[in-house]
Scaffold this motif. Structure first.
Motif, PDB file in Angstrom:
ATOM      1  N   VAL A 104       0.847  -1.193   0.000  1.00  0.00           N
ATOM      2  CA  VAL A 104       0.000   0.000   0.000  1.00  0.00           C
ATOM      3  C   VAL A 104       0.884   1.246   0.000  1.00  0.00           C
ATOM      4  O   VAL A 104       2.091   1.166   0.229  1.00  0.00           O
ATOM      5  N   CYS A 105       0.252   2.380  -0.221  1.00  0.00           N
ATOM      6  CA  CYS A 105       0.999   3.631  -0.178  1.00  0.00           C
ATOM      7  C   CYS A 105       0.284   4.624   0.728  1.00  0.00           C
ATOM      8  O   CYS A 105      -0.920   4.526   0.943  1.00  0.00           O
ATOM      9  N   ILE A 106       1.069   5.522   1.237  1.00  0.00           N
ATOM     10  CA  ILE A 106       0.517   6.630   2.012  1.00  0.00           C
ATOM     11  C   ILE A 106       0.866   7.894   1.246  1.00  0.00           C
ATOM     12  O   ILE A 106       2.030   8.154   0.946  1.00  0.00           O
ATOM     13  N   ILE A 107      -0.168   8.651   0.913  1.00  0.00           N
ATOM     14  CA  ILE A 107       0.026   9.906   0.197  1.00  0.00           C
ATOM     15  C   ILE A 107       0.008  11.028   1.229  1.00  0.00           C
ATOM     16  O   ILE A 107      -0.910  11.125   2.039  1.00  0.00           O
ATOM     17  N   VAL A 108       1.046  11.836   1.211  1.00  0.00           N
ATOM     18  CA  VAL A 108       1.220  12.913   2.176  1.00  0.00           C
ATOM     19  C   VAL A 108       1.079  14.245   1.445  1.00  0.00           C
ATOM     20  O   VAL A 108       1.752  14.478   0.442  1.00  0.00           O
ATOM     21  N   ASN A 109       0.186  15.094   1.943  1.00  0.00           N
ATOM     22  CA  ASN A 109      -0.050  16.408   1.340  1.00  0.00           C
ATOM     23  C   ASN A 109       0.058  17.492   2.394  1.00  0.00           C
ATOM     24  O   ASN A 109       0.180  17.217   3.581  1.00  0.00           O
ATOM     25  N   ASP A 110      -0.025  18.730   1.951  1.00  0.00           N
ATOM     26  CA  ASP A 110      -0.006  19.912   2.825  1.00  0.00           C
ATOM     27  C   ASP A 110       1.256  19.981   3.685  1.00  0.00           C
ATOM     28  O   ASP A 110       1.189  20.161   4.901  1.00  0.00           O
ATOM     29  N   LEU A 111       2.402  19.838   3.044  1.00  0.00           N
ATOM     30  CA  LEU A 111       3.670  19.920   3.767  1.00  0.00           C
ATOM     31  C   LEU A 111       4.058  21.377   3.973  1.00  0.00           C
ATOM     32  O   LEU A 111       3.883  22.206   3.089  1.00  0.00           O
ATOM     33  N   ASN A 112       4.614  21.661   5.129  1.00  0.00           N
ATOM     34  CA  ASN A 112       5.046  23.033   5.389  1.00  0.00           C
ATOM     35  C   ASN A 112       6.528  23.196   5.028  1.00  0.00           C
ATOM     36  O   ASN A 112       7.246  22.230   4.801  1.00  0.00           O
ATOM     37  N   PHE A 139       8.076  12.108  11.867  1.00  0.00           N
ATOM     38  CA  PHE A 139       7.473  13.035  10.920  1.00  0.00           C
ATOM     39  C   PHE A 139       5.962  12.823  10.964  1.00  0.00           C
ATOM     40  O   PHE A 139       5.469  11.738  10.662  1.00  0.00           O
ATOM     41  N   ILE A 140       5.234  13.852  11.382  1.00  0.00           N
ATOM     42  CA  ILE A 140       3.781  13.779  11.465  1.00  0.00           C
ATOM     43  C   ILE A 140       3.205  14.846  10.532  1.00  0.00           C
ATOM     44  O   ILE A 140       3.053  16.001  10.929  1.00  0.00           O
ATOM     45  N   PRO A 141       2.899  14.462   9.294  1.00  0.00           N
ATOM     46  CA  PRO A 141       2.326  15.444   8.371  1.00  0.00           C
ATOM     47  C   PRO A 141       0.880  15.770   8.697  1.00  0.00           C
ATOM     48  O   PRO A 141       0.202  15.015   9.387  1.00  0.00           O
ATOM     49  N   LYS A 142       0.401  16.902   8.192  1.00  0.00           N
ATOM     50  CA  LYS A 142      -0.970  17.331   8.445  1.00  0.00           C
ATOM     51  C   LYS A 142      -1.984  16.395   7.806  1.00  0.00           C
ATOM     52  O   LYS A 142      -3.011  16.088   8.398  1.00  0.00           O
ATOM     53  N   LYS A 143      -1.685  15.963   6.582  1.00  0.00           N
ATOM     54  CA  LYS A 143      -2.661  15.189   5.835  1.00  0.00           C
ATOM     55  C   LYS A 143      -2.032  13.925   5.255  1.00  0.00           C
ATOM     56  O   LYS A 143      -1.033  14.001   4.544  1.00  0.00           O
ATOM     57  N   MET A 144      -2.618  12.774   5.593  1.00  0.00           N
ATOM     58  CA  MET A 144      -2.158  11.488   5.082  1.00  0.00           C
ATOM     59  C   MET A 144      -3.359  10.694   4.579  1.00  0.00           C
ATOM     60  O   MET A 144      -4.386  10.629   5.258  1.00  0.00           O
ATOM     61  N   ILE A 145      -3.216  10.077   3.405  1.00  0.00           N
ATOM     62  CA  ILE A 145      -4.261   9.235   2.835  1.00  0.00           C
ATOM     63  C   ILE A 145      -3.643   7.880   2.511  1.00  0.00           C
ATOM     64  O   ILE A 145      -2.598   7.813   1.862  1.00  0.00           O
ATOM     65  N   ILE A 146      -4.283   6.796   2.947  1.00  0.00           N
ATOM     66  CA  ILE A 146      -3.801   5.456   2.620  1.00  0.00           C
ATOM     67  C   ILE A 146      -4.448   5.025   1.310  1.00  0.00           C
ATOM     68  O   ILE A 146      -5.658   5.110   1.147  1.00  0.00           O
ATOM     69  N   GLY A 147      -3.617   4.595   0.371  1.00  0.00           N
ATOM     70  CA  GLY A 147      -4.108   4.147  -0.941  1.00  0.00           C
ATOM     71  C   GLY A 147      -3.560   2.784  -1.301  1.00  0.00           C
ATOM     72  O   GLY A 147      -2.630   2.299  -0.685  1.00  0.00           O
ATOM     73  N   LYS A 148      -4.147   2.172  -2.302  1.00  0.00           N
ATOM     74  CA  LYS A 148      -3.667   0.856  -2.769  1.00  0.00           C
ATOM     75  C   LYS A 148      -2.775   1.020  -3.961  1.00  0.00           C
ATOM     76  O   LYS A 148      -2.908   1.891  -4.764  1.00  0.00           O
TER      77      LYS A 148
END
Length: 148
Positions: A104-112, A139-148
Protein backbone atom coordinates in the motif's frame (compact mmCIF):
# COMPACT_ATOMS: atom_id res chain seq x y z
CA UNK A 1 48.99 3.92 -15.41
CA UNK A 2 48.41 5.78 -12.16
CA UNK A 3 46.05 8.25 -13.85
CA UNK A 4 43.99 5.40 -15.35
CA UNK A 5 43.60 3.84 -11.92
CA UNK A 6 42.38 7.14 -10.45
CA UNK A 7 40.00 7.64 -13.39
CA UNK A 8 38.50 4.15 -13.00
CA UNK A 9 38.27 4.59 -9.22
CA UNK A 10 36.45 7.91 -9.74
CA UNK A 11 34.02 6.31 -12.22
CA UNK A 12 33.21 3.60 -9.69
CA UNK A 13 32.47 6.15 -6.97
CA UNK A 14 30.15 8.35 -9.05
CA UNK A 15 27.22 5.86 -9.06
CA UNK A 16 27.59 5.33 -5.32
CA UNK A 17 27.63 9.08 -4.72
CA UNK A 18 24.52 9.64 -6.88
CA UNK A 19 22.64 6.96 -4.94
CA UNK A 20 23.10 8.66 -1.56
CA UNK A 21 20.22 11.01 -0.58
CA UNK A 22 22.32 14.09 0.21
CA UNK A 23 21.26 16.55 -2.49
CA UNK A 24 19.15 19.60 -1.66
CA UNK A 25 15.75 19.91 -3.28
CA UNK A 26 15.62 22.42 -6.11
CA UNK A 27 12.74 24.84 -6.72
CA UNK A 28 11.06 22.46 -9.16
CA UNK A 29 11.18 19.59 -6.63
CA UNK A 30 9.74 21.81 -3.88
CA UNK A 31 6.95 23.03 -6.13
CA UNK A 32 6.09 19.46 -7.19
CA UNK A 33 6.04 18.32 -3.55
CA UNK A 34 3.78 21.20 -2.55
CA UNK A 35 1.46 20.54 -5.50
CA UNK A 36 1.43 16.74 -5.77
CA UNK A 37 2.55 15.65 -2.30
CA UNK A 38 4.74 12.68 -1.44
CA UNK A 39 4.12 8.95 -1.51
CA UNK A 40 5.48 6.33 0.88
CA UNK A 41 5.12 2.60 0.18
CA UNK A 42 4.65 0.27 3.14
CA UNK A 43 2.69 -2.73 4.40
CA UNK A 44 -1.02 -2.49 5.19
CA UNK A 45 -0.35 -3.11 8.89
CA UNK A 46 2.38 -0.46 9.06
CA UNK A 47 0.21 2.05 7.17
CA UNK A 48 -2.38 1.92 9.95
CA UNK A 49 0.32 2.56 12.58
CA UNK A 50 1.71 5.46 10.55
CA UNK A 51 -1.76 6.96 10.17
CA UNK A 52 -2.14 7.16 13.96
CA UNK A 53 1.47 7.69 15.17
CA UNK A 54 3.19 9.33 12.19
CA UNK A 55 6.33 8.19 10.38
CA UNK A 56 9.31 6.97 12.38
CA UNK A 57 12.78 7.42 10.95
CA UNK A 58 15.20 4.53 10.85
CA UNK A 59 18.83 4.05 9.96
CA UNK A 60 19.27 2.81 6.41
CA UNK A 61 20.21 -0.81 5.82
CA UNK A 62 21.65 -0.01 2.36
CA UNK A 63 25.25 0.65 3.29
CA UNK A 64 27.81 2.35 5.48
CA UNK A 65 27.55 5.80 3.94
CA UNK A 66 23.74 5.94 4.22
CA UNK A 67 23.95 4.72 7.81
CA UNK A 68 26.02 7.79 8.63
CA UNK A 69 23.08 10.00 7.60
CA UNK A 70 21.07 8.90 10.63
CA UNK A 71 17.33 8.31 10.76
CA UNK A 72 15.61 8.63 7.40
CA UNK A 73 12.07 8.24 6.07
CA UNK A 74 11.86 7.39 2.36
CA UNK A 75 9.36 8.92 -0.08
CA UNK A 76 8.80 9.61 -3.75
CA UNK A 77 7.12 12.64 -5.28
CA UNK A 78 3.51 11.61 -5.94
CA UNK A 79 3.60 11.68 -9.74
CA UNK A 80 1.22 9.65 -11.95
CA UNK A 81 3.79 6.84 -12.37
CA UNK A 82 3.22 5.36 -8.88
CA UNK A 83 2.98 1.81 -10.25
CA UNK A 84 6.41 2.19 -11.84
CA UNK A 85 7.90 3.35 -8.54
CA UNK A 86 6.28 0.43 -6.75
CA UNK A 87 7.81 -1.96 -9.32
CA UNK A 88 11.24 -0.50 -8.56
CA UNK A 89 10.72 -1.38 -4.89
CA UNK A 90 9.45 -4.87 -5.74
CA UNK A 91 12.65 -5.49 -7.71
CA UNK A 92 14.96 -4.68 -4.80
CA UNK A 93 16.33 -7.61 -2.83
CA UNK A 94 13.99 -6.81 0.08
CA UNK A 95 11.02 -6.39 -2.26
CA UNK A 96 11.62 -9.75 -3.92
CA UNK A 97 11.64 -11.47 -0.53
CA UNK A 98 8.62 -9.69 0.93
CA UNK A 99 6.26 -7.83 -1.44
CA UNK A 100 3.90 -7.11 1.47
CA UNK A 101 6.41 -4.49 2.65
CA UNK A 102 5.28 -2.28 -0.25
CA UNK A 103 1.65 -3.34 -0.84
CA UNK A 104 0.00 0.00 0.00
CA UNK A 105 1.00 3.63 -0.18
CA UNK A 106 0.52 6.63 2.01
CA UNK A 107 0.03 9.91 0.20
CA UNK A 108 1.22 12.91 2.18
CA UNK A 109 -0.05 16.41 1.34
CA UNK A 110 -0.01 19.91 2.82
CA UNK A 111 3.67 19.92 3.77
CA UNK A 112 5.05 23.03 5.39
CA UNK A 113 8.36 24.73 4.58
CA UNK A 114 10.01 23.48 7.79
CA UNK A 115 9.32 19.87 6.84
CA UNK A 116 10.54 20.41 3.30
CA UNK A 117 13.80 21.93 4.59
CA UNK A 118 14.53 18.60 6.34
CA UNK A 119 14.28 16.70 3.06
CA UNK A 120 17.02 15.64 0.68
CA UNK A 121 16.90 13.75 -2.59
CA UNK A 122 18.76 10.97 -4.27
CA UNK A 123 19.65 11.66 -7.88
CA UNK A 124 19.76 7.91 -8.53
CA UNK A 125 20.80 5.84 -11.49
CA UNK A 126 17.74 6.47 -13.61
CA UNK A 127 14.99 9.04 -14.00
CA UNK A 128 12.58 6.62 -12.31
CA UNK A 129 14.54 6.39 -9.06
CA UNK A 130 14.31 9.85 -7.51
CA UNK A 131 13.78 9.08 -3.85
CA UNK A 132 13.19 11.86 -1.33
CA UNK A 133 14.19 11.38 2.30
CA UNK A 134 13.06 13.17 5.41
CA UNK A 135 15.92 13.37 7.89
CA UNK A 136 14.66 12.90 11.42
CA UNK A 137 13.30 10.57 14.08
CA UNK A 138 9.62 11.37 13.55
CA UNK A 139 7.47 13.03 10.92
CA UNK A 140 3.78 13.78 11.47
CA UNK A 141 2.33 15.44 8.37
CA UNK A 142 -0.97 17.33 8.45
CA UNK A 143 -2.66 15.19 5.83
CA UNK A 144 -2.16 11.49 5.08
CA UNK A 145 -4.26 9.24 2.84
CA UNK A 146 -3.80 5.46 2.62
CA UNK A 147 -4.11 4.15 -0.94
CA UNK A 148 -3.67 0.86 -2.77
Amino acid sequence: MKNWFLFIFFLCLVPVFLHIPIFKLNKKDIEMIKTLGLIHFTSNENALKIKTDGFKGSVSHMGGIERLLGNLIWFYINTPDQKQKQKILFNTSRGKKDKKRFEVCIIVNDLNDEDIKKMRKRIGFSKKDKAIVYKGDKFIPKKMIIGK
